[in-house]
Structure formats: structure tokens, C-alpha cells
Design an enzyme around this catalytic site. Sequence first.
Site, short mmCIF file in Angstrom:
data_model
loop_
_atom_site.label_atom_id
_atom_site.label_comp_id
_atom_site.label_asym_id
_atom_site.label_seq_id
_atom_site.Cartn_x
_atom_site.Cartn_y
_atom_site.Cartn_z
N ASP A 111 50.56 -51.87 -38.05
CA ASP A 111 49.50 -52.87 -38.07
C ASP A 111 48.26 -52.24 -37.47
O ASP A 111 48.35 -51.42 -36.55
CB ASP A 111 49.90 -54.10 -37.24
CG ASP A 111 50.97 -54.95 -37.93
OD1 ASP A 111 51.00 -54.97 -39.16
OD2 ASP A 111 51.74 -55.60 -37.20
N ASP A 126 49.81 -57.68 -45.11
CA ASP A 126 49.73 -59.03 -44.54
C ASP A 126 48.59 -59.82 -45.19
O ASP A 126 48.75 -61.00 -45.51
CB ASP A 126 49.50 -58.98 -43.03
CG ASP A 126 50.63 -58.32 -42.27
OD1 ASP A 126 51.78 -58.36 -42.75
OD2 ASP A 126 50.36 -57.75 -41.19
#
Length: 156
Positions: A111, A126
Site C-alpha cells: 500500500d 483498492d
Amino acid sequence: MLFYLIIFVVTAVDQISKVWIRSILKVGESMPFYKDIISFSHYQNSGAAGSSLQGSARYLGILAVVIIAVILYYRKKGSFQGFFKEAGAAFFVGGAIGNGIERLLFGKVTDFIVFRSGHGVMNLADLAINLGVVFFVLDMFLSYRHKLLPKEKNFQ
């Protein structure tokens, strides 16, 4: 054809972006990206959204494979009619593949996108999943609105 093109592009861009972030930032390092709105910070998440279910990445990877198979099955049956449903399903599948690859291979997901608004740390997969959900909601709204519109009256 657009369905598979979206899946391919989302998966490829997601994987390339994750490799790039891992090559320029160590875990925990950050750099500004766009003014004070977006920054890049390298994190490794072994769980789900919001760092929930830590250590469950492999199970979440298997779940992603099941979800992808279900979506492809229902698409083949013709359950996703219209642009927004097709595109929504494609963005969702592309994002699930992007995160599923990392979960199954590495046991964690890279991330790196941090919004100033404080909505956690994300990656492009995402964002694609979120966009897919937005497309589904938009399709539901438009379908509902269409049903509410008065039928054209035939004056003769």
C-alpha cells in the site's frame, strides 16, 4: 472486449506501481506526490482494508480467487448487462487480481497512496475496487430512476 481490457490494464498498472514503490521507497518511507493532498508512503499490509485481519493475507487471496470466479461465472451467464455493470465488474476483478497476486505470492499487499483526508493507505487495486463499487451503485441508481420515470403516454 472492454471488460477484459479493463481487467488487464488495472492489473498491469497496479503491479507496475507496486514494483515502482518498492524500488524507490523502503517500508515506512514517504514522499510528497501532489501538493498536500496525496503522498506516497510505503506500507506492507498482511490483512484487509484498514489493517484489519492482520496475518490473513493468504486466506484473503483465496477469497479473492473465489470472488473473481463468481463474477466471471455470473458475467458469462449474462447477469452484467450495460456499461456500468460491465465496467464495475471489470474494475472490481482487476483490483481483486492485483491484490490477490501479492497476497498469494508474498503474504502481504503493498500500500502506498495516502490521502490527506485521512482515509488510510491504499494502492491502485483498492482504488479500482472502489471505482467498481461506485459503477455498480451508479447503475442501480440509474435503473431505479428509470423505473420511476412516468411512462410516455400515447395521445391519439
